[in-house]
Scaffold this motif. Structure first.
Motif, mmCIF file in Angstrom:
data_model
loop_
_atom_site.group_PDB
_atom_site.id
_atom_site.type_symbol
_atom_site.label_atom_id
_atom_site.label_comp_id
_atom_site.label_asym_id
_atom_site.label_seq_id
_atom_site.Cartn_x
_atom_site.Cartn_y
_atom_site.Cartn_z
ATOM 1 N N ASP A 172 -11.627 -4.703 -9.180
ATOM 2 C CA ASP A 172 -11.074 -3.423 -8.884
ATOM 3 C C ASP A 172 -10.997 -3.091 -7.142
ATOM 4 O OD1 ASP A 172 -10.897 -3.085 -11.700
ATOM 5 O OD2 ASP A 172 -12.603 -1.908 -11.725
ATOM 6 N N LEU A 175 -8.211 -5.357 -5.936
ATOM 7 C CA LEU A 175 -6.919 -4.804 -5.810
ATOM 8 C C LEU A 175 -6.727 -3.520 -5.023
ATOM 9 C CD1 LEU A 175 -6.725 -4.601 -9.981
ATOM 10 C CD2 LEU A 175 -5.408 -6.141 -8.310
ATOM 11 N N VAL A 176 -7.588 -2.522 -4.814
ATOM 12 C CA VAL A 176 -7.421 -1.373 -3.749
ATOM 13 C C VAL A 176 -7.069 -2.015 -2.587
ATOM 14 C CG1 VAL A 176 -8.609 0.344 -2.831
ATOM 15 C CG2 VAL A 176 -8.893 0.199 -5.462
ATOM 16 N N HIS A 178 -5.766 -4.984 -1.615
ATOM 17 C CA HIS A 178 -4.609 -5.434 -1.614
ATOM 18 C C HIS A 178 -3.497 -4.286 -1.322
ATOM 19 C CE1 HIS A 178 -0.856 -7.334 -3.166
ATOM 20 N NE2 HIS A 178 -1.402 -8.522 -2.636
ATOM 21 N N GLU A 179 -3.727 -3.163 -2.210
ATOM 22 C CA GLU A 179 -2.604 -2.191 -2.223
ATOM 23 C C GLU A 179 -2.528 -1.435 -0.791
ATOM 24 O OE1 GLU A 179 -0.536 -1.344 -4.111
ATOM 25 O OE2 GLU A 179 -0.916 -3.129 -5.488
ATOM 26 N N ILE A 180 -3.850 -1.465 -0.307
ATOM 27 C CA ILE A 180 -4.050 -0.802 1.223
ATOM 28 C C ILE A 180 -3.076 -1.529 2.160
ATOM 29 C CG2 ILE A 180 -5.527 -0.094 3.006
ATOM 30 C CD1 ILE A 180 -7.576 0.851 1.117
ATOM 31 N N ASN A 182 -1.085 -3.771 1.933
ATOM 32 C CA ASN A 182 0.505 -3.825 1.319
ATOM 33 C C ASN A 182 1.215 -2.568 1.830
ATOM 34 O OD1 ASN A 182 2.782 -5.160 -0.081
ATOM 35 N ND2 ASN A 182 2.533 -3.212 -1.007
ATOM 36 N N LYS A 183 0.473 -1.587 1.836
ATOM 37 C CA LYS A 183 0.925 -0.392 2.571
ATOM 38 C C LYS A 183 0.996 -0.282 3.836
ATOM 39 C CE LYS A 183 1.856 4.261 2.543
ATOM 40 N NZ LYS A 183 2.839 5.015 2.056
ATOM 41 N N TYR A 187 4.493 0.322 5.987
ATOM 42 C CA TYR A 187 4.641 1.514 6.232
ATOM 43 C C TYR A 187 5.433 1.508 7.417
ATOM 44 C CZ TYR A 187 3.331 6.058 8.082
ATOM 45 O OH TYR A 187 3.351 7.585 8.483
#
Length: 214
Positions: A172, A175-176, A178-180, A182-183, A187
């Protein structure tokens, strides 16, 4: 003086790991009064400190992998599995005495330290991961404690701690992260972001004893 009597490579490991696992700051009092720490209920406390039963000891022992490497006493869990009927009285007596008196023979607490390479061709001591090979009696005691704590861990441990708690997965957090990232990558705007990659080894290996006791 005793360090001078051992081979150079062995001395290097002893020096580096002794330094790594030593306190990083002078001992000082820790004030936790300003932290909102979760607490267990009165009934949960009674369940945690109730007398240890033979059934608990049996369950903890037979849940163990019988073929894990032994500790300094040389006895794997498989020995106690195979000879449970012959040894259960002495084994249970020793374990119950610990939970009653709070005393543990130092010989039971002794461990072998094994160094596991993190990479194919390690060149520094930091590229080895130390693991402790504990005596089976010690592991039974630890497992009884774990089994008692497991039902209430979900409520006591903050949701951000996603590893080592039943029904939670460290993936978990991956994944968090990775998402950050990616943001960050996609951005667009004038506001800047900074990400820090921190070596978490020290966070686990150098927890201060005075903090844990407090």
């Amino acid at each position: 003086m005793w360090l001078e009597q051992i081979p150079l490579i062995q001395r290097k490991f002893v020096e580096d790991f002794s330094s790594r696992f030593s306190s990083g700051r002078p001992s000082r009092a820790v004030n936790l009064s300003n932290l909102a720490l979760p607490v267990s209920t009165a009934q949960e406390n009674l369940d945690l400190i109730r007398s240890v039963t033979e059934n608990e000891i049996h369950t903890a022992l037979f849940d163990m992998d019988p073929h894990k490497a032994p500790g300094p006493d040389g006895f794997r869990a498989s020995f106690f599995h195979a000879h449970w009927l012959q040894n259960k009285d002495q084994l249970c007596s020793a374990i119950k005495d610990f939970f009653t008196s709070g005393r543990l023979l130092k010989e039971i607490n002794h461990t072998f330290i094994a160094l596991i390479p993190k990479v194919d061709n390690p060149e520094t001591t930091a590229q080895f991961r130390p693991i402790s090979l504990c005596n089976t009696l010690y592991k039974i005691i630890a497992k009884i404690m774990v089994n008692r704590m497991r039902p209430i861990l979900q409520r006591l441990v903050h949701p951000c701690q996603s590893a080592f708690v039943p029904d939670r997965a460290i993936h978990d957090n991956i994944l968090v992260a990775h998402e950050i990232m990616n943001k960050f990558k996609h951005y667009k705007g004038k506001k800047g972001f900074v990400a820090l990659k921190i070596d978490m080894e020290k966070a686990y290996d150098r927890i201060e004893w005075n903090f844990l006791l407090a």
